[in-house]
Design a protein around this motif. Structure first.
Motif, PDB file in Angstrom:
ATOM      1  N   ILE A 191      -2.076 -11.631  -2.925  1.00 33.73           N
ATOM      2  CA  ILE A 191      -2.261 -13.080  -2.996  1.00 33.73           C
ATOM      3  C   ILE A 191      -3.356 -13.442  -3.995  1.00 33.73           C
ATOM      4  O   ILE A 191      -3.236 -14.405  -4.763  1.00 33.73           O
ATOM      5  N   ARG A 192      -4.427 -12.654  -3.988  1.00 34.81           N
ATOM      6  CA  ARG A 192      -5.525 -12.913  -4.930  1.00 34.81           C
ATOM      7  C   ARG A 192      -5.051 -12.780  -6.374  1.00 34.81           C
ATOM      8  O   ARG A 192      -5.334 -13.639  -7.215  1.00 34.81           O
ATOM      9  N   ASP A 193      -4.313 -11.714  -6.664  1.00 35.45           N
ATOM     10  CA  ASP A 193      -3.875 -11.463  -8.037  1.00 35.45           C
ATOM     11  C   ASP A 193      -2.838 -12.475  -8.508  1.00 35.45           C
ATOM     12  O   ASP A 193      -2.889 -12.947  -9.650  1.00 35.45           O
ATOM     13  N   VAL A 194      -1.895 -12.798  -7.628  1.00 36.15           N
ATOM     14  CA  VAL A 194      -0.841 -13.732  -8.041  1.00 36.15           C
ATOM     15  C   VAL A 194      -1.415 -15.132  -8.250  1.00 36.15           C
ATOM     16  O   VAL A 194      -0.902 -15.909  -9.069  1.00 36.15           O
ATOM     17  N   SER A 195      -2.516 -15.450  -7.566  1.00 41.21           N
ATOM     18  CA  SER A 195      -3.147 -16.763  -7.734  1.00 41.21           C
ATOM     19  C   SER A 195      -3.717 -16.942  -9.138  1.00 41.21           C
ATOM     20  O   SER A 195      -3.917 -18.073  -9.589  1.00 41.21           O
ATOM     21  N   LEU A 196      -3.982 -15.826  -9.817  1.00 40.20           N
ATOM     22  CA  LEU A 196      -4.534 -15.884 -11.172  1.00 40.20           C
ATOM     23  C   LEU A 196      -3.464 -16.032 -12.235  1.00 40.20           C
ATOM     24  O   LEU A 196      -3.776 -16.219 -13.416  1.00 40.20           O
ATOM     25  N   VAL A 197      -2.194 -15.936 -11.814  1.00 43.36           N
ATOM     26  CA  VAL A 197      -1.102 -15.901 -12.783  1.00 43.36           C
ATOM     27  C   VAL A 197      -0.277 -17.181 -12.793  1.00 43.36           C
ATOM     28  O   VAL A 197      -0.071 -17.798 -13.842  1.00 43.36           O
ATOM     29  N   GLY A 206       2.464 -16.773 -20.997  1.00 39.08           N
ATOM     30  CA  GLY A 206       1.603 -15.686 -21.448  1.00 39.08           C
ATOM     31  C   GLY A 206       1.119 -14.753 -20.356  1.00 39.08           C
ATOM     32  O   GLY A 206       0.341 -13.835 -20.621  1.00 39.08           O
ATOM     33  N   LYS A 207       1.549 -14.956 -19.089  1.00 41.35           N
ATOM     34  CA  LYS A 207       1.090 -14.128 -17.986  1.00 41.35           C
ATOM     35  C   LYS A 207       2.267 -13.716 -17.108  1.00 41.35           C
ATOM     36  O   LYS A 207       3.186 -14.496 -16.881  1.00 41.35           O
ATOM     37  N   GLU A 208       2.197 -12.474 -16.626  1.00 40.04           N
ATOM     38  CA  GLU A 208       3.196 -11.989 -15.670  1.00 40.04           C
ATOM     39  C   GLU A 208       2.515 -11.104 -14.639  1.00 40.04           C
ATOM     40  O   GLU A 208       1.527 -10.421 -14.935  1.00 40.04           O
ATOM     41  N   TYR A 209       3.054 -11.118 -13.427  1.00 42.17           N
ATOM     42  CA  TYR A 209       2.517 -10.277 -12.353  1.00 42.17           C
ATOM     43  C   TYR A 209       3.678  -9.712 -11.553  1.00 42.17           C
ATOM     44  O   TYR A 209       4.655 -10.405 -11.271  1.00 42.17           O
ATOM     45  N   LEU A 210       3.559  -8.415 -11.189  1.00 43.58           N
ATOM     46  CA  LEU A 210       4.589  -7.767 -10.379  1.00 43.58           C
ATOM     47  C   LEU A 210       3.940  -6.734  -9.468  1.00 43.58           C
ATOM     48  O   LEU A 210       3.144  -5.915  -9.910  1.00 43.58           O
ATOM     49  N   MET A 211       4.260  -6.804  -8.178  1.00 44.24           N
ATOM     50  CA  MET A 211       3.872  -5.771  -7.233  1.00 44.24           C
ATOM     51  C   MET A 211       5.127  -5.327  -6.491  1.00 44.24           C
ATOM     52  O   MET A 211       5.853  -6.156  -5.931  1.00 44.24           O
TER      53      MET A 211
END
Length: 249
Positions: free
Chosen positions: A147-153, A174-179
């Motif tokens: 949740i912390r990381d995806v909030s930055l994206v 310009g940003k992507e997140y995947l877990m």
């Protein structure tokens, strides 16, 4: 009427504060079973529920069932004042128009008293009766980091079930997140009542509202379905149970 005392004020704050944050007021019920809070956010995007069983309290005196709706802001201010070593006692006399709260620090003996207004004699809303097809169990530290990381994206969280994995992702310019969480590796459990892939999308800010409660537990159950609500369930050894239903986008 009731008079109930909980010894660990910090835990009580963690259980309750995050659950009532999305609400405009706090519908609660105190009965022989325990303390129940269950309410909907004004836009009906989040339903939160907290149940603390009677045996988890140090003192528990009740007479019948008390259904109340209390002022959220006043209750939140009391919860914020709970610190290490504090106990909290909630007392209500029928027709009194307020819940008296007493905080006592077991180290210094200092007592603080506050009043929380009773807005109505309406209790918790009805529970959601919905079976969600995909369920996982995961360490709360992993969920907190997610949740912390995806909030930055981005402002949307995509959740996808694919056989033995569940993928959480978000993107913005310009940003992507995947877990990716795998069965037997990152997940304690993964079960599904469908063999097909499942996709759903949720508001990151709504999901982020559960973070304070996560720190009080080791494991979270997460349930979801195709364009269906996301449910996060936290259960403690004393029988404390907290759940959040978050509407899909």
């Amino acid at each position: 009427m009731f008079s109930i005392k909980y010894l660990d004020g910090v835990s009580f704050r963690k259980y309750v504060a995050s659950a009532i944050k999305p609400l405009s007021d706090v519908p609660l019920r105190v009965s022989e079973d325990g303390l129940l809070i269950r309410g909907l956010s004004p836009d009906k995007s989040v339903l939160t529920e907290v149940f603390i069983p009677h045996h988890a309290f140090e003192e528990y005196r009740v007479s019948g069932v008390s259904d109340l709706t209390v002022d959220r802001d006043e209750f939140s201010k009391v919860l914020k004042r709970l610190g290490a070593g504090d106990t909290i006692t909630l007392t209500y006399e029928e027709g009194g128009g307020r819940v008296d709260t007493k905080l006592i620090n077991t180290r210094s003996g200092v007592e603080r008293s506050y009043e929380v207004r009773v807005l109505s004699l309406e209790g918790p809303v009805d529970p959601i009766q919905l079976d969600l097809p995909v369920s996982i169990k995961v360490e709360t530290v992993i969920l907190q980091r997610l949740i912390r990381d995806v909030s930055l994206v981005g402002d949307e969280l995509s959740v996808r079930y694919l056989g033995d994995v569940v993928r959480f992702s978000s993107s913005s310019e310009g940003k992507e997140y995947l877990m990716t969480l795998e069965r037997g590796k990152h997940l304690f459990e993964l079960s599904s009542r469908t063999s097909e892939s499942v996709d759903s999308m949720y508001d990151v800010d709504l999901v982020r509202s559960v973070v304070p409660a996560l720190s009080a537990f080791d494991v979270a159950a997460v349930e979801f379905g195709p364009s269906l609500p996301l449910r996060i369930v936290l259960s403690g050894e004393e029988g404390v149970n907290i759940s959040f239903w978050i509407a899909p986008r």
